[in-house]
Design a protein around this motif. Structure first.
Motif, PDB file in Angstrom:
ATOM      1  N   ILE A   1      35.789  82.652  -3.788  1.00 55.74           N
ATOM      2  CA  ILE A   1      34.441  83.179  -3.500  1.00 55.74           C
ATOM      3  C   ILE A   1      34.555  84.556  -2.850  1.00 55.74           C
ATOM      4  O   ILE A   1      33.890  85.518  -3.260  1.00 55.74           O
ATOM      5  CB  ILE A   1      33.657  82.216  -2.579  1.00 55.74           C
ATOM      6  CG1 ILE A   1      33.324  80.927  -3.331  1.00 55.74           C
ATOM      7  CG2 ILE A   1      32.366  82.872  -2.073  1.00 55.74           C
ATOM      8  CD1 ILE A   1      32.631  79.875  -2.488  1.00 55.74           C
TER       9      ILE A   1
ATOM     10  N   MET B   1      23.528  81.256 -11.842  1.00 54.43           N
ATOM     11  CA  MET B   1      24.812  80.615 -12.146  1.00 54.43           C
ATOM     12  C   MET B   1      24.679  79.735 -13.387  1.00 54.43           C
ATOM     13  O   MET B   1      25.589  79.646 -14.215  1.00 54.43           O
ATOM     14  CB  MET B   1      25.267  79.781 -10.949  1.00 54.43           C
ATOM     15  CG  MET B   1      25.768  80.649  -9.797  1.00 54.43           C
ATOM     16  SD  MET B   1      25.830  79.743  -8.228  1.00 54.43           S
ATOM     17  CE  MET B   1      27.080  78.543  -8.584  1.00 54.43           C
TER      18      MET B   1
ATOM     19  N   TYR C   1      19.731  82.194  -7.269  1.00 53.80           N
ATOM     20  CA  TYR C   1      21.125  82.419  -7.655  1.00 53.80           C
ATOM     21  C   TYR C   1      21.718  81.172  -8.307  1.00 53.80           C
ATOM     22  O   TYR C   1      22.645  81.270  -9.116  1.00 53.80           O
ATOM     23  CB  TYR C   1      21.941  82.957  -6.471  1.00 53.80           C
ATOM     24  CG  TYR C   1      21.690  84.442  -6.315  1.00 53.80           C
ATOM     25  CD1 TYR C   1      22.462  85.375  -6.978  1.00 53.80           C
ATOM     26  CD2 TYR C   1      20.607  84.912  -5.575  1.00 53.80           C
ATOM     27  CE1 TYR C   1      22.201  86.737  -6.888  1.00 53.80           C
ATOM     28  CE2 TYR C   1      20.328  86.268  -5.478  1.00 53.80           C
ATOM     29  CZ  TYR C   1      21.129  87.180  -6.142  1.00 53.80           C
ATOM     30  OH  TYR C   1      20.858  88.529  -6.074  1.00 53.80           O
TER      31      TYR C   1
ATOM     32  N   ILE D   1      21.777  74.244  -8.995  1.00 59.23           N
ATOM     33  CA  ILE D   1      23.206  74.283  -8.666  1.00 59.23           C
ATOM     34  C   ILE D   1      23.950  73.134  -9.365  1.00 59.23           C
ATOM     35  O   ILE D   1      25.033  73.333  -9.926  1.00 59.23           O
ATOM     36  CB  ILE D   1      23.425  74.282  -7.136  1.00 59.23           C
ATOM     37  CG1 ILE D   1      22.970  75.658  -6.616  1.00 59.23           C
ATOM     38  CG2 ILE D   1      24.886  74.042  -6.772  1.00 59.23           C
ATOM     39  CD1 ILE D   1      22.962  75.801  -5.127  1.00 59.23           C
TER      40      ILE D   1
ATOM     41  N   LEU E   1      29.980  81.488  -7.661  1.00 57.98           N
ATOM     42  CA  LEU E   1      29.430  81.574  -6.294  1.00 57.98           C
ATOM     43  C   LEU E   1      29.776  82.908  -5.648  1.00 57.98           C
ATOM     44  O   LEU E   1      28.956  83.494  -4.935  1.00 57.98           O
ATOM     45  CB  LEU E   1      29.976  80.422  -5.440  1.00 57.98           C
ATOM     46  CG  LEU E   1      29.241  79.085  -5.572  1.00 57.98           C
ATOM     47  CD1 LEU E   1      30.020  77.980  -4.869  1.00 57.98           C
ATOM     48  CD2 LEU E   1      27.828  79.179  -4.980  1.00 57.98           C
TER      49      LEU E   1
END
Lengths: 281, 296
Positions: A21, A168, A164, A256, A115
């Motif tokens: 990350i 992803m 986000y 997610i 991420l």
């Protein structure tokens, strides 16, 4: 020459995940300092749209809060553009430039790479959006009436996690696209600015259009933030702030988890069908 | 005699290369723009994007005017916004060909070793954008006329003025695009934003969606120095002449005077654009930028 001790010291598990990350986010953060020209293109450029829309409102005699709606909405476009061009399309770009096979071949988890992209992009975009809000507020003397700083922070954070997460998830889907990726990202600009109410209160769209657009986290996030920072915001809200916060929390989890599942699926599919190194120009 | 034949043959050859470059580039441009998907999806893509852009402004207006579209203000901004799509489409399209060919397809260096005329090739790449831009403008106008009842009456249209203005405007945009293409060639970073940045900036200063008088007085001279300002004014005068009377910005100018200004801009830009492009190109060759891939 590597020895066993070095190999044993190599990161794995959570440590590798965290290092990945940091590693993937660092180019985006370092770029902020090394490449100053973003100031012109990422702040000045969105400001032009903001100024244009503000002047339309001024020309037709809109109430002062609408100027603020445009400034906040214009700042939020930075996040949507970041999602489109630096999240959704990113794995496609990585494929184009030849980095993607290296990512897949390395022990770094792809989820951590996504991420990292998200974290780096989010931090960089927060600075850009803040600059747009600051400049727009000063230029047009926007008056804010913040009702709850804490709730505002919660809404913003939830919006970012959900947004986000969506980025992803779509990054995995875009991996399977060829030339369509660029066009699809391009297509998702104006229509999303429209249905998500970036430049006007969402309430003025038909209910089912707003409800359908709520799948894009910025739609509800922006509506809730406007309700919390402008005097007339609450009367122009689409849903109550609390309900919007709950929906945003649900979207965060959903996106997610879906990103994780979709990434595994598309990674396998892309490897099986040989699309990782394919370059359909 | 032989010299005469050779000169004539060279001219024919140069013209032939020029014509061939434009024709092939136009076909290539169309393929690049359209064949990434099936015709149905391409049609949907071509319709949704311009309509969504126009709808943002329509809703903003509607929220404040409470759905009253039968006003000069609305007609002014709707027509201005609709025709401004040519600016972003054509001007940006011509300059974008440099980014596309150098960074994406990596073919710009091959273009330079091929027997083609590069400015003509870039103009040809703009043709596809002109077609797509025309479709977008037409769709936006039709949506406004049929669904929003924008005040427009076919019988009141000054067709001759409209056609002359449209052609002059597209000529000006293509030449501005060529200048931007030259600048794009010399940039290492953000080259893909140049067209959009210039087009967005001009959106503010050309009176596309609000009269120039809405701008602070110190910014208005920028608008008066841009050809697009006069182009949009003439387009409005030719299509919705009675509506324009409500806006005093160019009230002191007759159609002929405005047309004269536009022709003067076209002549100057036609003369300048090729020279600016060649100067930038020379620098790009000198600095080895023709085949540079930055992956930025």
């Amino acid at each position: 020459m590597l020895n066993l001790t070095q190999i044993n010291k190599r990161a794995s598990g959570l440590q590798l995940f965290m290092q990945t990350i940091i590693g993937r986010s660092s180019p985006r953060l370092i770029g902020l300092y090394r490449e100053k020209s973003w100031l012109i293109f990422d702040v000045f450029f969105p400001m032009l749209s903001v100024i244009g829309y503000v002047l339309i409102y001024k020309a037709i005699g809109a109430p002062a809060d609408y100027i603020g709606f445009v400034v906040v909405g214009g700042a939020m476009t930075a996040f949507w553009m970041n999602i489109l061009w630096s999240m959704s399309s990113q794995l496609y770009w990585e494929k184009e430039t030849g980095n993607l096979p290296l990512y897949i071949a390395s022990p770094a988890p792809m989820m951590a790479i996504l991420l990292g992209m998200a974290f780096g992009g989010m931090v960089a975009t927060v600075i850009r959006a803040a600059a747009v809000i600051l400049l727009g507020s000063l230029l047009f003397q926007v008056t804010y009436a913040i009702q709850s700083g804490l709730l505002l922070a919660v809404i913003f954070i939830l919006s970012m996690i959900a947004l986000y997460g969506l980025g992803m998830m779509t990054a995995s889907a875009f991996l399977l696209f060829g030339r369509e990726a660029w066009h699809l990202a391009n297509l998702a600009q104006e229509p999303v600015f429209l249905v998500s109410g970036f430049y006007f209160p969402l309430k003025f769209l038909p209910f089912w259009v707003s409800a359908a657009a709520s799948v894009i986290p910025l739609t509800l996030g922006l509506d809730a933030m406007r309700q919390l920072v402008f005097a007339s915001g609450a009367t122009l809200g689409f849903l109550s702030v609390k309900l919007e916060a709950i929906i945003l929390a649900g979207l965060s989890v959903l996106f997610i988890v879906a990103a994780k599942l979709l990434l595994s699926h598309t990674e396998k599919l892309a490897i099986r069908e040989g699309r990782i190194t394919e370059n359909r120009r | 005699m032989n010299d005469q034949i050779n000169t004539s043959s060279a001219e024919t050859g140069a013209f032939s290369i020029y014509r061939r470059s434009i024709k092939t580039a136009a076909w290539l441009g169309w393929k690049i723009e359209s064949n990434w998907t099936d015709p149905f999806l391409f049609a949907v893509y071509s319709i949704i994007k311009p309509l969504a852009g126009a709808a943002i402004i329509v809703i903003m207006y509607s929220v404040i005017a409470q759905g009253n579209y039968d006003t000069p203000n609305f007609a002014y901004l709707y027509f201005g916004n609709a025709f401004y799509q040519y600016v972003s489409s054509v001007m940006t399209g011509v300059s974008w060909a440099i980014v596309d060919d150098r960074e994406h397809y990596k073919t710009l260096k091959y273009m330079y070793v091929a027997p083609i005329h590069i400015p003509a090739y870039l103009l040809g790449r703009g043709v596809a954008r002109i077609l797509i831009g025309s479709v977008s403008v037409l769709i936006t106008l039709l949506a406004g006329i049929f669904f929003l009842h924008v005040p427009f009456h076919l019988a009141e249209v000054n067709w001759l003025l409209f056609v002359i203005t449209l052609v002059l405007g597209i000529f000006i945009l293509v030449n501005l695009g060529l200048i931007l293409a030259g600048i794009t060639m010399m940039l290492a970073r953000h080259s893909d934003f140049v067209g959009d940045a210039v087009s967005s900036a001009m959106f503010l200063f050309t009176g596309a969606i609000f009269p120039l008088t809405s701008l602070p007085a110190f910014l208005r001279p920028i608008g008066y120095a841009l050809p697009i300002t006069y182009w949009l004014e003439l387009i409005r005068r030719s299509l919705i002449g009675t509506v324009v009377d409500a806006f005093p910005t160019f009230a002191a100018f007759s159609n002929l005077q405005l047309l004269g200004i536009l022709v003067a801009f076209a002549v100057v830009l036609g003369f300048l654009s090729n020279r600016v492009f060649r100067a930038c190109e020379y620098k790009a060759r000198e600095q080895g930028l023709i085949d540079r891939v930055t992956n930025y």
